[in-house]
Write a protein that holds these residues in place. Structure first.
Motif, short mmCIF file in Angstrom:
data_model
loop_
_atom_site.label_atom_id
_atom_site.label_comp_id
_atom_site.label_asym_id
_atom_site.label_seq_id
_atom_site.Cartn_x
_atom_site.Cartn_y
_atom_site.Cartn_z
N GLU A 110 36.42 33.77 131.19
CA GLU A 110 35.91 32.54 130.58
C GLU A 110 35.06 32.84 129.35
O GLU A 110 35.18 32.15 128.33
CB GLU A 110 35.15 31.73 131.62
CG GLU A 110 36.08 31.12 132.66
CD GLU A 110 35.37 30.40 133.80
OE1 GLU A 110 34.12 30.43 133.87
OE2 GLU A 110 36.09 29.80 134.63
N GLY A 111 34.23 33.86 129.42
CA GLY A 111 33.41 34.24 128.27
C GLY A 111 34.25 34.74 127.11
O GLY A 111 34.02 34.37 125.95
N ALA A 112 35.24 35.58 127.40
CA ALA A 112 36.10 36.12 126.34
C ALA A 112 36.92 35.02 125.68
O ALA A 112 37.07 34.99 124.45
CB ALA A 112 37.01 37.20 126.91
N ARG A 163 36.67 36.26 136.65
CA ARG A 163 36.66 34.90 136.09
C ARG A 163 35.56 34.75 135.04
O ARG A 163 35.79 34.18 133.98
CB ARG A 163 36.49 33.86 137.20
CG ARG A 163 36.51 32.42 136.66
CD ARG A 163 36.40 31.39 137.76
NE ARG A 163 37.50 31.43 138.71
CZ ARG A 163 38.69 30.87 138.52
NH1 ARG A 163 38.94 30.22 137.39
NH2 ARG A 163 39.62 30.94 139.45
N VAL A 164 34.38 35.27 135.31
CA VAL A 164 33.26 35.14 134.38
C VAL A 164 33.58 35.82 133.06
O VAL A 164 33.36 35.25 131.98
CB VAL A 164 31.96 35.73 135.00
CG1 VAL A 164 30.85 35.82 133.97
CG2 VAL A 164 31.51 34.89 136.19
N GLN A 165 34.15 37.03 133.11
CA GLN A 165 34.49 37.73 131.87
C GLN A 165 35.62 37.03 131.11
O GLN A 165 35.58 36.93 129.88
CB GLN A 165 34.86 39.19 132.15
CG GLN A 165 33.67 40.04 132.51
CD GLN A 165 34.01 41.51 132.55
OE1 GLN A 165 34.82 42.00 131.76
NE2 GLN A 165 33.39 42.23 133.48
N ALA A 197 36.20 31.80 125.53
CA ALA A 197 35.31 30.94 124.74
C ALA A 197 34.99 31.60 123.40
O ALA A 197 35.04 30.94 122.35
CB ALA A 197 34.03 30.66 125.52
N ALA A 198 34.71 32.90 123.42
CA ALA A 198 34.39 33.61 122.18
C ALA A 198 35.60 33.67 121.25
O ALA A 198 35.49 33.45 120.04
CB ALA A 198 33.90 35.02 122.50
N ASP A 212 36.39 30.20 119.78
CA ASP A 212 35.37 29.90 118.78
C ASP A 212 35.63 30.69 117.49
O ASP A 212 35.59 30.14 116.40
CB ASP A 212 33.98 30.22 119.33
CG ASP A 212 32.88 29.82 118.38
OD1 ASP A 212 32.85 28.64 117.97
OD2 ASP A 212 32.05 30.70 118.03
N ILE A 228 37.92 42.02 122.16
CA ILE A 228 36.84 41.72 123.09
C ILE A 228 37.08 42.51 124.36
O ILE A 228 38.18 42.45 124.94
CB ILE A 228 36.79 40.20 123.42
CG1 ILE A 228 36.52 39.39 122.15
CG2 ILE A 228 35.74 39.92 124.49
CD1 ILE A 228 36.61 37.89 122.34
N CYS A 271 37.12 42.97 128.08
CA CYS A 271 37.21 41.96 129.15
C CYS A 271 38.02 42.51 130.31
O CYS A 271 39.15 42.96 130.12
CB CYS A 271 37.88 40.70 128.60
SG CYS A 271 38.15 39.41 129.83
#
Length: 140
Positions: free
Chosen positions: A84-86, A80-82, A88-89, A92, A73, A75
């Motif tokens: 948290e998104g990475a 912080r936004v990247q 989470a992905a 998952d 991924i 990142c």
């Protein structure tokens, strides 16, 4: 090859563990996983049976990268936004997270007295803030 001693995944402290199985079922995120030491760590964990997601700001562009980038991924760990998104992905995709290996880092290419403020800030953003943000995300 068998290894003796207390091993991850072993129900008995001195049970032999087959090479390639020490991390079976474990899930890791490796920062800086697109090249160099991060790539080598990720590949070693994969060879021991772990699931690994590699994070990196940039991945090699050529068609023969130094490591398998199938579970990667993009990142910027100073964001912080990247992060948290990475995370989470990755969580998952892997079905959980057992560990984080912080390898990502940058350094100046000049003598300490010649490092300018922008270079210093970039190093601190990745090396300190990035480690802080990824550790926070791993514990959530």
């Amino acid at each position: 090859m068998a290894v003796s001693g207390e091993q991850i995944g072993s129900s008995e402290p001195d049970a032999p563990v087959k090479s390639g199985t020490q991390l079976t079922g474990r899930k890791f995120i490796v920062t800086g996983g697109g090249r160099g030491i991060g790539c080598a760590v990720a590949e070693a964990f994969l060879a021991e049976g772990a699931s690994v997601t590699k994070l990196d700001r940039r991945f090699p562009d050529d068609e023969t990268p130094e490591c398998d980038l199938s579970s990667s991924i993009a990142c910027d760990i100073s964001s912080r936004v990247q992060v948290e998104g990475a995370f989470a992905a990755a969580v998952d995709q892997m079905g959980g997270l057992d560990g984080l290996v912080n390898v990502a880092g940058i350094m100046g290419r000049s003598a300490a007295e010649a490092i300018d403020d922008d270079s210093w800030n970039a190093m601190m953003d990745v090396n300190v803030r990035g480690t802080f943000l990824t550790n926070q995300a791993a514990f959530r």
